[in-house]
Motif scaffolding. Structure first.
Motif, PDB file in Angstrom:
ATOM      1  N   ALA A  89       0.817  -1.213   0.000  1.00 37.94           N
ATOM      2  CA  ALA A  89       0.000   0.000   0.000  1.00 37.94           C
ATOM      3  C   ALA A  89       0.853   1.267   0.000  1.00 37.94           C
ATOM      4  O   ALA A  89       0.315   2.382  -0.063  1.00 37.94           O
ATOM      5  CB  ALA A  89      -0.921   0.004   1.224  1.00 37.94           C
ATOM      6  N   GLU A 128       2.630   2.537   2.447  1.00 35.30           N
ATOM      7  CA  GLU A 128       2.517   3.280   3.706  1.00 35.30           C
ATOM      8  C   GLU A 128       3.875   3.659   4.281  1.00 35.30           C
ATOM      9  O   GLU A 128       3.978   4.569   5.105  1.00 35.30           O
ATOM     10  CB  GLU A 128       1.747   2.456   4.744  1.00 35.30           C
ATOM     11  CG  GLU A 128       0.271   2.288   4.443  1.00 35.30           C
ATOM     12  CD  GLU A 128      -0.476   3.603   4.543  1.00 35.30           C
ATOM     13  OE1 GLU A 128      -0.199   4.386   5.467  1.00 35.30           O
ATOM     14  OE2 GLU A 128      -1.335   3.865   3.683  1.00 35.30           O
ATOM     15  N   HIS A 169      -5.858   4.385   4.193  1.00 32.21           N
ATOM     16  CA  HIS A 169      -5.821   3.352   5.238  1.00 32.21           C
ATOM     17  C   HIS A 169      -5.807   3.998   6.618  1.00 32.21           C
ATOM     18  O   HIS A 169      -6.791   4.599   7.038  1.00 32.21           O
ATOM     19  CB  HIS A 169      -4.638   2.408   5.025  1.00 32.21           C
ATOM     20  CG  HIS A 169      -4.668   1.700   3.703  1.00 32.21           C
ATOM     21  ND1 HIS A 169      -5.537   0.671   3.426  1.00 32.21           N
ATOM     22  CD2 HIS A 169      -3.943   1.896   2.564  1.00 32.21           C
ATOM     23  CE1 HIS A 169      -5.358   0.255   2.184  1.00 32.21           C
ATOM     24  NE2 HIS A 169      -4.400   0.987   1.631  1.00 32.21           N
ATOM     25  N   ARG A 196      -7.929  -0.705  13.876  1.00 30.50           N
ATOM     26  CA  ARG A 196      -7.869  -0.744  12.410  1.00 30.50           C
ATOM     27  C   ARG A 196      -6.422  -0.665  11.957  1.00 30.50           C
ATOM     28  O   ARG A 196      -5.660   0.217  12.362  1.00 30.50           O
ATOM     29  CB  ARG A 196      -8.661   0.415  11.816  1.00 30.50           C
ATOM     30  CG  ARG A 196      -8.658   0.400  10.295  1.00 30.50           C
ATOM     31  CD  ARG A 196      -9.550   1.463   9.705  1.00 30.50           C
ATOM     32  NE  ARG A 196      -9.479   1.471   8.248  1.00 30.50           N
ATOM     33  CZ  ARG A 196     -10.235   2.220   7.467  1.00 30.50           C
ATOM     34  NH1 ARG A 196     -11.130   3.039   7.992  1.00 30.50           N
ATOM     35  NH2 ARG A 196     -10.107   2.159   6.144  1.00 30.50           N
ATOM     36  N   THR A 197      -6.050  -1.580  11.041  1.00 30.15           N
ATOM     37  CA  THR A 197      -4.718  -1.577  10.469  1.00 30.15           C
ATOM     38  C   THR A 197      -4.763  -2.345   9.144  1.00 30.15           C
ATOM     39  O   THR A 197      -5.850  -2.621   8.633  1.00 30.15           O
ATOM     40  CB  THR A 197      -3.689  -2.168  11.454  1.00 30.15           C
ATOM     41  OG1 THR A 197      -2.382  -2.084  10.896  1.00 30.15           O
ATOM     42  CG2 THR A 197      -4.013  -3.608  11.818  1.00 30.15           C
ATOM     43  N   ILE A 198      -3.613  -2.671   8.595  1.00 25.75           N
ATOM     44  CA  ILE A 198      -3.560  -3.387   7.317  1.00 25.75           C
ATOM     45  C   ILE A 198      -2.702  -4.637   7.469  1.00 25.75           C
ATOM     46  O   ILE A 198      -1.845  -4.720   8.347  1.00 25.75           O
ATOM     47  CB  ILE A 198      -2.991  -2.497   6.188  1.00 25.75           C
ATOM     48  CG1 ILE A 198      -1.605  -1.952   6.577  1.00 25.75           C
ATOM     49  CG2 ILE A 198      -3.938  -1.355   5.877  1.00 25.75           C
ATOM     50  CD1 ILE A 198      -0.911  -1.177   5.487  1.00 25.75           C
ATOM     51  N   ASP A 199      -2.935  -5.605   6.589  1.00 29.29           N
ATOM     52  CA  ASP A 199      -2.099  -6.808   6.620  1.00 29.29           C
ATOM     53  C   ASP A 199      -1.008  -6.722   5.555  1.00 29.29           C
ATOM     54  O   ASP A 199      -0.814  -5.663   4.931  1.00 29.29           O
ATOM     55  CB  ASP A 199      -2.968  -8.060   6.451  1.00 29.29           C
ATOM     56  CG  ASP A 199      -3.584  -8.177   5.047  1.00 29.29           C
ATOM     57  OD1 ASP A 199      -3.334  -7.275   4.199  1.00 29.29           O
ATOM     58  OD2 ASP A 199      -4.315  -9.146   4.793  1.00 29.29           O
ATOM     59  N   GLY A 229      -1.953  -5.339   2.187  1.00 30.45           N
ATOM     60  CA  GLY A 229      -2.502  -3.990   2.118  1.00 30.45           C
ATOM     61  C   GLY A 229      -3.994  -3.930   2.325  1.00 30.45           C
ATOM     62  O   GLY A 229      -4.634  -2.918   1.996  1.00 30.45           O
ATOM     63  N   VAL A 230      -4.583  -4.993   2.872  1.00 34.18           N
ATOM     64  CA  VAL A 230      -6.028  -5.054   3.107  1.00 34.18           C
ATOM     65  C   VAL A 230      -6.321  -4.557   4.521  1.00 34.18           C
ATOM     66  O   VAL A 230      -5.622  -4.927   5.475  1.00 34.18           O
ATOM     67  CB  VAL A 230      -6.555  -6.487   2.929  1.00 34.18           C
ATOM     68  CG1 VAL A 230      -8.060  -6.548   3.217  1.00 34.18           C
ATOM     69  CG2 VAL A 230      -6.263  -6.981   1.515  1.00 34.18           C
ATOM     70  N   ASP A 231      -7.362  -3.720   4.644  1.00 35.50           N
ATOM     71  CA  ASP A 231      -7.743  -3.216   5.957  1.00 35.50           C
ATOM     72  C   ASP A 231      -8.408  -4.301   6.786  1.00 35.50           C
ATOM     73  O   ASP A 231      -9.284  -5.022   6.304  1.00 35.50           O
ATOM     74  CB  ASP A 231      -8.713  -2.032   5.819  1.00 35.50           C
ATOM     75  CG  ASP A 231      -8.056  -0.809   5.205  1.00 35.50           C
ATOM     76  OD1 ASP A 231      -6.828  -0.721   5.276  1.00 35.50           O
ATOM     77  OD2 ASP A 231      -8.778   0.048   4.664  1.00 35.50           O
ATOM     78  N   TYR A 232      -7.986  -4.379   8.051  1.00 34.52           N
ATOM     79  CA  TYR A 232      -8.594  -5.321   8.987  1.00 34.52           C
ATOM     80  C   TYR A 232      -8.722  -4.651  10.341  1.00 34.52           C
ATOM     81  O   TYR A 232      -8.027  -3.664  10.647  1.00 34.52           O
ATOM     82  CB  TYR A 232      -7.724  -6.585   9.145  1.00 34.52           C
ATOM     83  CG  TYR A 232      -7.901  -7.607   8.056  1.00 34.52           C
ATOM     84  CD1 TYR A 232      -8.932  -8.539   8.103  1.00 34.52           C
ATOM     85  CD2 TYR A 232      -7.016  -7.653   6.980  1.00 34.52           C
ATOM     86  CE1 TYR A 232      -9.096  -9.489   7.104  1.00 34.52           C
ATOM     87  CE2 TYR A 232      -7.166  -8.602   5.972  1.00 34.52           C
ATOM     88  CZ  TYR A 232      -8.201  -9.508   6.047  1.00 34.52           C
ATOM     89  OH  TYR A 232      -8.359 -10.440   5.046  1.00 34.52           O
TER      90      TYR A 232
END
Length: 678
Positions: free
Chosen positions: A12, A14, A54, A198-201, A204-207
């Motif tokens: 992503a 970031e 994100h 909330r964060t990303i894996d 780059g997917v939000d989880y």
């Protein structure tokens, strides 16, 4: 800062440009690339970029050292193991490559000696370690204390006060049901949000992740922010600051559920203790005011941005722009009339006493009265008094009670003169500011029309009008003054000239103004030079003029490192006409400017930059201009004549920009008085 976890992947973008070249894999890992997602999720909470995508990490501008320690050959549904040898090597690699904070969002059993020695080496180098408290395993009894790995890291023999255990709270600031307790480690534990973070894996997917693993990077990020913003802080100071500024919840003080409390980044960044101007040791007092005098009128001051240090020597930019309390125009028509006063005189030509008294409980008549009478003394309040003693035709002494030297000199000149209620004589330096307590004057005729007059005066500077319920220690502090004066005069048949000097000492003010100690000018001396003259331009017409100039030196102090200088002026022009409509009437016209600052040099040395390495401040000079924009002018017409058994007086006045305040509306007034002696 370093993150020991499953590595980092950045599809992503970031962390673009902020992944340390020292990032690497340990154990069987040949790179730091994350294939599991936990390490990326933790890293994003800690340092994801501020890019409107994100999430934004706690330390969004920091450089991240990704250190991968997982073993992909030993994984289960709950994740992969992290060999202690790989963790130990990663810790050594982190501090040796300059990481000031290491985040370890891992759990497990008691650390072996090899790993504890790595922790000890890191803390000996001043590196902070934040370790997750651990999560309760499903189906097992909740952990009252942190898991064994966190406990062994926090052992004082290895931690040296640089290890923080991170527990979790939910959005309601309640301890998360999954979070291990911190019993036995209350003083080194801190809580942060761990529920549905909330964060990303790694793709780059939000989880929304949950666990103490997500609380730890928030604390690590706060530590990194402090280290970045305040490079002078040691690791121990950062840890102590985070723990001491935590928001206390639960039982008062450190407790087994929340530790020291919930992470409060704003409180950690707020100044601790007294702020002091960098390089000077001068205390910064919030909301400090300075009380201006009437000669300074509507001065607004300058923008005084500077650098101040807190108790930890952290630099902050603060605004010292002073709040100015103003006197405005204090000379009112009601006070000038003072209808309740009574004038009492007694004595002889050689020794005379004159008193102004105000009745309190009853009336006081001047006829046949004695002020030694106890009962009458209870019924009156002394306003002012003058005692005149004439030693010879050429020498006299005058004492004044609540009467200034200027008033005594005017009285000594004698002769009928117009009575002006509002327009001050040019030699009345600061009638609205100075409250004389007493004065003494000696006068001597020298022959050939010359005279010499000298004396002294003492009193105090009046305070500005206060706002209801507000007490300002600077504005109300005692401000005495003392003055000595000398005047030489010359009289001829149709003209008179005078020249004089007055030296005024103010131990706690400067030209009547009380400045905050930070601005300096706590005391001052002023030299006034006076010139006066009058001329009879016609048999019944006299023109007179008076001019006064002052030079004030304010003492150095505070930010006024070289002292300050002020120049001030006052003047008046009078025209008096006798016997205009009747044989005993008197008409007077006066135009006057009360004392006003006309120039100032009040240069403040303000620290403008702070060098973290040398701990030295670089200063700039900012002038504080104390010359007002307003200019008070007084115009007054006075007329007096006898009417029946008394004396009739009429005054018409116009005051412009009162108190030297340009925005002050014009003050127009008319006064009629009739007085009689009984």
């Amino acid at each position: 800062m370093a993150v020991l976890d499953s590595g980092l992947s950045d599809p992503a973008g970031e962390f673009t440009g902020r992944i340390s070249a020292a990032s690497r894999g340990f154990g069987s890992n040949t790179s730091y690339a994350d294939v599991e997602g936990h390490g990326t999720a933790v890293s994003a909470v800690l340092a994801a970029g501020r890019n409107d995508r994100h999430i934004m990490g706690m330390a969004w501008g920091a450089t991240l050292m990704a250190l991968r320690t997982d073993d992909q050959s030993n994984c289960s549904d709950s994740g992969c193991t992290h060999p202690t040898s790989a963790i130990a090597s990663a810790i050594d690699h982190a501090w040796q490559n300059g990481a000031r904070v290491i985040n370890i969002s891992l759990g497990g059993g008691t650390a072996p000696g090899q790993l504890l020695q790595a922790v000890s080496r890191a803390t000996a180098a001043g590196t902070i370690i934040v370790v997750a408290a651990g999560n309760n395993l499903e189906g097992e009894a909740p952990l009252v204390s942190p898991d064994a790995l966190a406990q062994s890291f926090a052992d004082p023999a290895y931690a040296r006060g640089l290890v923080i255990i991170a527990s979790s709270v939910n959005e309601n600031d309640t301890v998360s049901g999954f979070s291990a307790g911190v019993f036995g480690f209350e003083t080194v534990s801190l809580a942060a949000l761990g529920n549905r973070v909330r964060t990303i894996d790694h793709e780059g997917v939000d989880y929304l992740y949950t666990g103490t693993s997500l609380a730890a990077p928030q604390i690590s990020g706060a530590a990194a922010l402090l280290a970045q913003a305040f490079p002078n802080l040691s690791g121990r100071q950062i840890v102590d600051l985070l723990l001491s500024t935590a928001r206390d919840v639960g039982a008062p003080g450190a407790d087994a559920r929340y530790g020291r409390g919930i992470l409060d980044v704003a409180a950690a960044f707020a100044p601790q203790g007294q702020l002091r101007v960098a390089g000077t040791g001068l205390a910064v007092t919030p909301g400090a005011n300075s009380a201006l005098s009437a000669p300074m009128g509507d001065v607004t001051g300058a923008a005084l941005g500077t650098v101040a240090l807190d108790a930890l020597a952290r630099a902050y930019r603060v605004d010292l722009s002073p709040g100015f309390l103003r006197r405005g125009s204090m000379h009112s028509l009601g006070a000038a009339l003072d209808q309740h006063a009574r004038h009492v005189t007694m004595g002889s030509e050689a020794l005379a006493l004159s008193l102004n008294v105000a009745p309190v409980m009853g009336s006081l008549s001047s006829a046949g009265s004695s002020l030694l009478d106890v009962e009458r003394g209870r019924q009156s309040r002394l306003l002012s008094g003058v005692l005149e003693a004439r030693f010879s035709t050429d020498m006299a002494m005058t004492l004044g009670l609540r009467t200034g030297f200027s008033a005594l000199a005017t009285r000594a000149r004698g002769g009928a003169a117009p009575t002006f209620l509002m327009a001050d004589h040019g030699f009345d330096a600061q009638r609205g500011d100075l409250r004389p307590a007493g004065a003494m004057m000696l006068s001597r005729r020298l022959g050939e029309g010359f005279s010499l007059t000298g004396g002294f005066e003492t009193g105090h500077v009046g305070a500005p009008v206060h706002r209801p319920g507000v007490t300002d220690p600077v504005a109300t502090r005692p401000a005495p003054y003392h003055a000595v004066s000398m005047t030489i005069g010359m009289e001829r048949s149709a003209a008179a000239l005078s020249a004089g000097l007055t030296l005024m000492d103010e131990p706690a003010s400067a030209l009547g103004a009380r400045f905050d100690p930070l601005l300096g000018g706590q005391s001052a001396r002023t030299l006034f030079a006076r010139l006066g003259g009058s001329m009879r331009v016609a048999p019944q017409l006299t023109l007179s003029a008076n001019w006064q100039h002052g030079w004030t030196h304010a003492a150095a102090g505070g930010l006024l490192t070289r002292g300050g200088q002020l120049a001030s002026e006052s003047w008046s022009i009078d025209l008096a006409r006798r016997n205009l409509f009747a044989s005993d009437d008197l008409l007077g016209i006066r135009i006057a400017q009360p004392l006003r600052v006309v120039a100032s040099r009040f240069d403040l040395a303000l620290p403008d930059q702070w060098d973290w390495e040398t701990q030295v401040a670089t200063s700039r000079v900012v002038p504080l201009d104390l010359a007002p924009g307003g200019r008070e002018r007084n115009h007054e017409l006075s007329y007096a004549r006898s009417v029946g058994p008394g004396w009739l007086g009429a005054n018409l006045f116009l005051r412009e920009q009162g108190g030297n305040i340009a925005a002050m509306p014009d003050d127009l007034g008319l006064a009629l008085r009739w007085s009689a002696r009984f």
